[in-house]
Motif scaffolding. Structure first.
Motif, PDB file in Angstrom:
ATOM      1  N   THR A   5       0.848  -1.189   0.000  1.00  0.00           N
ATOM      2  CA  THR A   5       0.000   0.000   0.000  1.00  0.00           C
ATOM      3  C   THR A   5       0.883   1.239   0.000  1.00  0.00           C
ATOM      4  OG1 THR A   5      -1.721  -1.180   1.222  1.00  0.00           O
ATOM      5  CG2 THR A   5      -1.822   1.230   1.239  1.00  0.00           C
ATOM      6  N   SER A   7       0.372   5.247   0.043  1.00  0.00           N
ATOM      7  CA  SER A   7      -0.667   6.259   0.275  1.00  0.00           C
ATOM      8  C   SER A   7      -0.110   7.665   0.150  1.00  0.00           C
ATOM      9  CB  SER A   7      -1.253   6.108   1.681  1.00  0.00           C
ATOM     10  OG  SER A   7      -1.809   4.834   1.849  1.00  0.00           O
ATOM     11  N   ASP A  31      -3.498   7.144  -4.024  1.00  0.00           N
ATOM     12  CA  ASP A  31      -3.228   5.978  -3.191  1.00  0.00           C
ATOM     13  C   ASP A  31      -3.218   4.766  -4.113  1.00  0.00           C
ATOM     14  OD1 ASP A  31      -3.499   7.676  -0.939  1.00  0.00           O
ATOM     15  OD2 ASP A  31      -5.651   7.271  -0.853  1.00  0.00           O
TER      16      ASP A  31
END
Length: 133
Positions: A5, A7, A31
């Motif tokens: 991930t 972001s 993101d």
């Protein structure tokens, strides 16, 4: 699938349907969630066996600062398709935020999200991305 991930990749872009958006620019925030198998990277402990998130961030920034598009939907799809093409990932989720969108009422954020996965035309004996031979 495992996930990386990333972001809040932020840059100034010139996307929008209004002339002033293309002239003045504004911040866009992206993101990304990359879906892949970490097995090979965990075994080798080598960045070449995963999706290098520094390179992913650079590609996202290049899309934000690149050729202006009318819609953030178009930006999200282009980023997703590019990341699938450039990195050994099975799927990606992209969210593009336009926190200073020209909306006449108070708001916190406007965002669009897309999910794209690697397409396989038919099952075959060829291993899919992330599969171990």
């Amino acid at each position: 699938m495992d996930r990386i991930t990333l972001s809040g990749v932020t840059a100034v872009g010139y996307h929008g349907v209004f002339d002033f958006e293309r002239r003045e620019g504004q911040p866009f925030v992206v993101d990304a969630v990359l879906h892949l198998d970490f097995a090979k990277a965990a075994e080798s402990d080598d960045v070449r066996d995963t999706a290098h998130y520094g390179e992913v961030a650079e590609r996202i920034k290049d899309w934000i600062t690149g050729e202006p598009l009318n819609l953030i939907e178009a930006l999200a799809v282009r980023i997703a398709e590019d990341l699938l093409a450039q990195f050994n990932i099975g799927a990606v989720d992209i969210t593009v935020h336009k926190p200073q969108a020209p909306i006449e009422v108070p708001f916190g954020d406007v965002a669009v999200s897309v999910h794209r996965a690697r397409q396989h035309s038919a099952p075959s004996s060829v291993p899919t991305y992330g599969a171990r031979p």
